[in-house]
Design an enzyme around this catalytic site. Structure first.
Site, PDB file in Angstrom:
ATOM      1  N   ARG A   1       4.890 -15.131 -12.579  1.00  0.00           N
ATOM      2  CA  ARG A   1       4.459 -16.502 -12.862  1.00  0.00           C
ATOM      3  C   ARG A   1       2.945 -16.675 -12.927  1.00  0.00           C
ATOM      4  O   ARG A   1       2.410 -17.272 -13.863  1.00  0.00           O
ATOM      5  CB  ARG A   1       4.957 -17.473 -11.772  1.00  0.00           C
ATOM      6  CG  ARG A   1       6.303 -18.041 -12.000  1.00  0.00           C
ATOM      7  CD  ARG A   1       6.977 -18.204 -10.667  1.00  0.00           C
ATOM      8  NE  ARG A   1       7.131 -16.883 -10.096  1.00  0.00           N
ATOM      9  CZ  ARG A   1       8.159 -16.063 -10.369  1.00  0.00           C
ATOM     10  NH1 ARG A   1       9.113 -16.497 -11.131  1.00  0.00           N
ATOM     11  NH2 ARG A   1       8.242 -14.851  -9.865  1.00  0.00           N
ATOM     12  N   THR A   2       2.251 -16.203 -11.904  1.00  0.00           N
ATOM     13  CA  THR A   2       0.834 -16.543 -11.801  1.00  0.00           C
ATOM     14  C   THR A   2       0.044 -15.919 -12.949  1.00  0.00           C
ATOM     15  O   THR A   2      -0.714 -16.596 -13.641  1.00  0.00           O
ATOM     16  CB  THR A   2       0.276 -16.094 -10.426  1.00  0.00           C
ATOM     17  OG1 THR A   2       1.167 -16.564  -9.421  1.00  0.00           O
ATOM     18  CG2 THR A   2      -1.102 -16.638 -10.188  1.00  0.00           C
TER      19      THR A   2
ATOM     20  N   LYS B   1      -9.996   5.374  -9.212  1.00  0.00           N
ATOM     21  CA  LYS B   1     -11.080   6.360  -8.999  1.00  0.00           C
ATOM     22  C   LYS B   1     -11.940   5.967  -7.811  1.00  0.00           C
ATOM     23  O   LYS B   1     -12.960   6.591  -7.532  1.00  0.00           O
ATOM     24  CB  LYS B   1     -11.959   6.437 -10.258  1.00  0.00           C
ATOM     25  CG  LYS B   1     -11.204   6.838 -11.503  1.00  0.00           C
ATOM     26  CD  LYS B   1     -12.113   6.685 -12.721  1.00  0.00           C
ATOM     27  CE  LYS B   1     -11.303   6.577 -13.994  1.00  0.00           C
ATOM     28  NZ  LYS B   1     -12.071   5.970 -15.081  1.00  0.00           N
TER      29      LYS B   1
ATOM     30  N   ARG C   1      -5.661 -11.388  -8.214  1.00  0.00           N
ATOM     31  CA  ARG C   1      -4.658 -11.237  -7.149  1.00  0.00           C
ATOM     32  C   ARG C   1      -4.882  -9.888  -6.497  1.00  0.00           C
ATOM     33  O   ARG C   1      -5.123  -8.887  -7.184  1.00  0.00           O
ATOM     34  CB  ARG C   1      -3.237 -11.320  -7.699  1.00  0.00           C
ATOM     35  CG  ARG C   1      -2.207 -10.902  -6.664  1.00  0.00           C
ATOM     36  CD  ARG C   1      -0.817 -11.242  -7.033  1.00  0.00           C
ATOM     37  NE  ARG C   1      -0.607 -12.679  -7.044  1.00  0.00           N
ATOM     38  CZ  ARG C   1       0.587 -13.251  -7.198  1.00  0.00           C
ATOM     39  NH1 ARG C   1       1.651 -12.501  -7.331  1.00  0.00           N
ATOM     40  NH2 ARG C   1       0.713 -14.562  -7.219  1.00  0.00           N
TER      41      ARG C   1
ATOM     42  N   HIS D   1      -3.027 -18.907  -1.462  1.00  0.00           N
ATOM     43  CA  HIS D   1      -2.604 -18.914  -2.869  1.00  0.00           C
ATOM     44  C   HIS D   1      -2.905 -20.325  -3.407  1.00  0.00           C
ATOM     45  O   HIS D   1      -1.992 -21.113  -3.665  1.00  0.00           O
ATOM     46  CB  HIS D   1      -1.119 -18.572  -2.957  1.00  0.00           C
ATOM     47  CG  HIS D   1      -0.627 -18.206  -4.324  1.00  0.00           C
ATOM     48  ND1 HIS D   1      -1.359 -18.439  -5.486  1.00  0.00           N
ATOM     49  CD2 HIS D   1       0.539 -17.621  -4.729  1.00  0.00           C
ATOM     50  CE1 HIS D   1      -0.655 -18.013  -6.516  1.00  0.00           C
ATOM     51  NE2 HIS D   1       0.481 -17.512  -6.095  1.00  0.00           N
TER      52      HIS D   1
HETATM   53  N1   CP Z   1       4.657 -17.956  -7.252  1.00  0.00           N
HETATM   54  C1   CP Z   1       4.090 -16.760  -7.533  1.00  0.00           C
HETATM   55  O1   CP Z   1       2.984 -16.469  -7.090  1.00  0.00           O
HETATM   56  O2   CP Z   1       4.843 -15.956  -8.332  1.00  0.00           O
HETATM   57  P1   CP Z   1       4.386 -14.523  -8.881  1.00  0.00           P
HETATM   58  O3   CP Z   1       4.272 -13.620  -7.682  1.00  0.00           O
HETATM   59  O4   CP Z   1       5.438 -14.117  -9.847  1.00  0.00           O
HETATM   60  O5   CP Z   1       3.034 -14.711  -9.526  1.00  0.00           O
END
Ligand code: CP
Length: 361
Positions: free
Chosen positions: A51-52, A80, A101, A129
């Site tokens: 999703r993100t 590396k 991320r 998040h």
């Molecule tokens: N909600 C969420 O962060 O989903 P993903 O891990 O798929 O990005």
């Protein structure tokens, strides 16, 4: 230069402006079609995501911009041994904004100190998040018509659930929010979050062990997955993995206008039958994620235009205590990268690592 590393980086007014912009984008998509023409988003994903990453990609494409990046650290020079700091210094000359991320807590904070373009935390370890929080807030606003005077039950993995930590921090800015924490003992909210919640004057909270005992009073049920990837001990995961399952039987005692949210992915904590219930809002929530990320990209690019990065890296956004203490938390970025040890003093006088918020013992 403004970054989004933690939901508290935005004031309540700024959050509401982004949510309102998200609503305007939904209503007038055509108007924003070329808003980021010529701009590039770099998606640096060191940890899996559906999703993100893809909603950031879709968001930038709908704004007329381009996207580059990696979805797996193994396909980058990280293999590396390249550091987060060096990676974002390089990416700053290729792109206009970064969404990162990382499996280590605090990695996006490190990135923000070295990048000359805005950095968005797209999830760091079990810490935060904030763009899921913006997604959740836009969803709550659209589904419930308000962000205050709500009773919200957080259910499942509250220990490792970064989406829970970030949404609670954001909701602490609203009036009359009543939080009910539903988890087994092993998956309770981390101590630093519980201490923080005690200091919030306009938020009340209590902890319970079953979903059934609180179901009838909830306006929102926020379900979470037990995060296998964060457990150090597989036996402990097996003990708690099936702690809570939402099914149609449990939904019978909920309010008619309660909504069920879930950041997704789900495993088995919501049965498939619940998807048919109109109160199941988690797939509508996903769609809102794209629109709110469009609003965030526009907002941060506008701030960056007004105030570009200044001075030599690392640039610190607050007066931390630098290299006077050491964090020993196993999943903190300071354990694996050569960064300054940064601590901030909380209102209760304790010192907390700026990267992972672990309290200094
Ligand atoms: N909600 C969420 O962060 O989903 P993903 O891990 O798929 O990005």
């Amino acid at each position: 230069m403004r970054h989004l590393i933690d939901p508290t980086d935005l004031t309540r007014e700024e959050i509401e402006q982004i949510v309102a912009l998200g609503e305007d984008i939904i209503a007038h998509r055509e108007k924003y079609r070329e808003a980021c023409k010529g701009k590039k988003l770099a998606t640096l994903f060191y940890e899996p995501s559906t999703r993100t990453r893809l909603s950031f990609t879709a968001a930038m494409m709908e704004l007329g911009g381009d996207v580059l990046g990696f979805s797996n650290a193994n396909s980058s020079s990280v293999t590396k041994g390249e550091s987060v700091a060096d990676t974002v210094r390089v990416i700053s000359s290729f792109a206009d904004i970064i969404a990162m991320r990382h499996f280590k807590e605090g990695a996006p904070l490190v990135a923000s100190q070295y990048a000359t373009i805005p950095v968005i935390n797209a999830g760091d370890g079990s810490h935060a998040h904030p763009t899921q929080t913006l997604t959740d807030l836009l969803t709550i606003k659209r589904e419930k018509g308000r962000l205050d005077h709500l009773t919200i039950g957080f259910c499942g993995d509250l220990k490792f659930g970064r989406t829970v930590h970030s949404l609670i921090k954001a909701l602490s800015r609203y009036e009359g929010v009543n939080v009910i924490l539903i988890s087994p003992e092993e998956l309770r909210l981390p101590d630093y979050m519980l201490q923080e919640m005690q200091a919030y004057s306009n938020l009340t909270f209590r902890e319970v062990r079953t979903m059934e005992e609180v179901m009838p009073e909830l306006d929102i049920l926020y379900m979470t997955r037990v995060q296998k990837e964060r457990f150090l001990d597989e036996e402990e995961f097996d003990r708690v993995k099936d702690s809570f399952v939402l099914d149609t039987e449990k939904m019978k005692v909920a309010k008619n206008d309660m909504i069920v949210l879930h950041p997704l992915p789900r495993v088995n904590e919501i049965t498939r039958e619940v998807d048919k219930d109109p109160r199941a809002a988690y797939f509508r929530q996903v769609e809102n994620g794209k629109f709110v990320r469009m609003a965030l990209i526009l907002t941060l690019l506008k701030y960056a235009e007004k105030a570009p990065a200044e001075g030599a890296a690392p640039r610190y956004s607050e007066p931390f205590e630098i290299n006077r203490h050491v964090c020993h938390h196993h999943s903190c970025i300071s354990q694996t990268e050569d960064v300054d040890q940064l601590f901030r003093r909380s209102e209760d006088g304790t010192l907390r690592c700026a990267y992972c918020e672990t309290r200094l013992k």
